[in-house]
Enzyme design. Structure first.
Site, PDB file in Angstrom:
ATOM      1  N   ASP A 133      29.683  37.247  48.912  1.00 10.25           N
ATOM      2  CA  ASP A 133      29.291  35.900  49.340  1.00 10.25           C
ATOM      3  C   ASP A 133      28.236  35.924  50.448  1.00 10.25           C
ATOM      4  O   ASP A 133      27.691  34.886  50.816  1.00 10.25           O
ATOM      5  CB  ASP A 133      30.525  35.125  49.825  1.00 10.25           C
ATOM      6  CG  ASP A 133      31.484  34.824  48.679  1.00 10.25           C
ATOM      7  OD1 ASP A 133      31.049  34.819  47.513  1.00 10.25           O
ATOM      8  OD2 ASP A 133      32.682  34.602  48.947  1.00 10.25           O
ATOM      9  N   SER A 163      36.630  41.260  40.282  1.00  9.23           N
ATOM     10  CA  SER A 163      36.773  39.863  40.687  1.00  9.23           C
ATOM     11  C   SER A 163      38.156  39.635  41.264  1.00  9.23           C
ATOM     12  O   SER A 163      39.166  39.803  40.575  1.00  9.23           O
ATOM     13  CB  SER A 163      36.565  38.934  39.483  1.00  9.23           C
ATOM     14  OG  SER A 163      37.082  37.647  39.790  1.00  9.23           O
TER      15      SER A 163
HETATM   16  C1  S3P Z   1      37.228  34.719  46.154  1.00  3.60           C
HETATM   17  C2  S3P Z   1      36.699  35.757  45.437  1.00  3.60           C
HETATM   18  C3  S3P Z   1      35.257  35.942  45.196  1.00  3.60           C
HETATM   19  C4  S3P Z   1      34.407  35.085  46.148  1.00  3.60           C
HETATM   20  C5  S3P Z   1      34.940  33.693  46.311  1.00  3.60           C
HETATM   21  C6  S3P Z   1      36.370  33.706  46.819  1.00  3.60           C
HETATM   22  C7  S3P Z   1      38.696  34.634  46.308  1.00  3.60           C
HETATM   23  O1  S3P Z   1      34.967  35.573  43.878  1.00  3.60           O
HETATM   24  O2  S3P Z   1      33.078  35.035  45.694  1.00  3.60           O
HETATM   25  O3  S3P Z   1      34.137  32.976  47.229  1.00  3.60           O
HETATM   26  O4  S3P Z   1      39.176  33.892  47.175  1.00  3.60           O
HETATM   27  O5  S3P Z   1      39.413  35.321  45.561  1.00  3.60           O
HETATM   28  P1  S3P Z   1      35.112  36.637  42.668  1.00  3.60           P
HETATM   29  O6  S3P Z   1      36.442  37.216  42.799  1.00  3.60           O
HETATM   30  O7  S3P Z   1      34.984  35.866  41.398  1.00  3.60           O
HETATM   31  O8  S3P Z   1      33.974  37.599  42.866  1.00  3.60           O
END
Ligand code: S3P
Length: 436
Positions: A313, A165
């Protein structure tokens, strides 16, 4: 909103709004840097505006007009106690990154969000922050609102992340700016690295070696000027539409093609679409290009493992592309989709069923039995459950039907892509607003 099946191929050259991840980080890093940060190409969508609002509440002067933003940095220790709770709206990035950034402040704060955000898991960020000494409290179900109390100093951490994440990784790195020892983070699978790139560009002592990210506190950040590239996660809807409508040939100009984000291009190419990157260049450490997609017959593929964070996404729209490809597409290792702005696997299943596709939903993915040809326009009004990416995925699917989709709550696309329907119309799609 009414979206009709495409009678003609989609053609033309368009731009998409600025990258959402980078736009959030411009405001956050700009706010705690010394001096001014200015960006063009900023994304003026609801999510990014939530981040701006939160920092204004903490005394940061931010001027934003359309795609231009100017942040007057207050330095690492210059944020002021907000007079009211901070509201992250629908934005997981705002909430999770703020949780890290605010854990080491001398003031306490409460961060809340909308109904969808207050159902999303926050222990993944609170638990490691607590290991760093943060005094952070969640609701009993592990969700927001979250309360952060001031602490004298944060400790460092050496952390093996259980989920890939970028939001959790970024929260720990931001907290690390306020720690007295290094923060070392290892990811199970690499996720988007905008925080690493930007922290380094702002002057932080951050290194990445063999996938191990290490931030050494002590350096101040310095404001900078940058241009935000177009968001590949928004471009994905245009590219997917062109991949689904025979004869299409579209170019999306000036899109960020950071390799941690380009899984969508790899998958569409593996499915058979012709993809060409033109005008490749790198600015502010982020690769950019014009992406041209020419329609070709598609075949099913497997999307799993290391690919998942590189297109996390984009999976909602890819499911519909798979539905018109020849043969089986397998999506696996994508359980994270269940805790996004909606339970996206269940919403994808609802959508695929409504559009007449053949598929099987799995706990961490799905199997889609694709068949070239038209999807069926759903008889019922489709409700995206407030999830911007589901609304756009349903709209793209509608282009591959002979009928018309009636989409409820179309306005939710403003979370990430306010001009989405205008862009579809620019490419020749018939999109009609109706009273909601
Ligand atoms: C993001 C990370 C992703 C993504 C989100 C934006 C970011 O989430 O789904 O739309 O800007 O760091 P995760 O890191 O929880 O997967």
């Amino acid at each position: 909103m009414l979206v009709s099946g495409a009678k003609e191929p989609l053609r033309g050259s368009v731009t998409v709004p600025g990258d959402k991840s980078i736009s959030h980080r411009v405001v956050m890093l700009g706010a705690i840097a010394d001096g001014v940060t200015e960006a063009t190409g900023f994304l003026p969508s609801e999510d990014a505006l939530s981040t701006i609002r939160c920092f204004r509440q903490m005394g940061v002067q931010i001027e934003q007009a359309d795609t231009h933003v100017r942040v007057a940095g207050v330095g690492l220790h210059g944020l002021k106690t907000p007079l009211a709770d901070l509201d992250a709206g629908n934005s997981g990035t705002t909430m999770r990154l703020l949780a890290g950034l605010l854990s080491g402040q001398v003031f306490g704060v409460t961060i809340t969000g909308d109904a969808s955000l207050c159902k999303r898991p926050m222990r993944r960020v609170a638990d490691p922050l607590k290991k760093m000494g943060a005094d952070i409290h969640l609701q009993d179900n592990g969700c927001a609102p979250l309360h952060i109390c001031p602490v004298a100093k944060l400790r460092g951490i050496d952390y093996d992340m259980p989920v890939a994440s970028a939001q959790v990784k970024s929260a720990l790195l931001l907290a690390g700016l306020y720690a007295d020892e290094p923060v070392v983070v290892r990811e199970p699978v690499p996720s988007r690295d905008h925080s690493e790139n930007m922290l380094r560009a702002f002057g932080a002592d951050l290194t990445v070696e063999n996938g191990v990210i290490r931030l050494v506190p002590g350096k101040r950040l310095t404001g900078m000027t940058l241009t935000v590239p177009g968001d590949i996660s928004s471009a994905a809807f245009v590219l997917a539409a062109a991949a689904m409508v025979p004869g299409s040939d579209v170019t999306v100009k000036n899109v960020g093609v950071n390799p941690t984000r380009t899984g969508i291009l790899d998958v569409l190419a593996a499915m058979g679409a012709k993809i060409t990157l033109e005008n490749r260049r790198t600015e502010c450490g982020e690769a950019r290009a014009d992406i041209r997609l020419e329609h070709r017959p598609l075949k099913g593929v497997t999307i799993s493992g290391e690919l998942i964070p590189r297109l996390v996404d984009e999976l909602p729209v890819l499911a519909f592309v798979a539905a018109v490809a020849e043969g089986k597409t397998v999506i696996a290792d994508a359980g994270e989709l269940r805790v996004k702005e909606s339970d996206r696997l269940s919403m994808m299943a609802k959508g695929l069923a409504a559009f007449g596709a053949s598929f099987e939903e799995l706990p961490d993915g799905m199997i889609i039995n694709g068949k070239p040809g038209l999807l069926t326009a759903p008889a019922q009004v489709m409700d995206p459950a407030g999830d911007h990416r589901m609304a756009m995925a349903f709209s793209v699917a509608a282009l591959a039907t002979a009928g018309t989709l009636r989409l409820a709550d179309a306005a939710c696309v403003a979370v990430s892509y306010p001009s989405f329907f205008r862009t579809l119309a620019e490419l020749g799609a018939v999109v009609t607003a109706e009273e909601e």
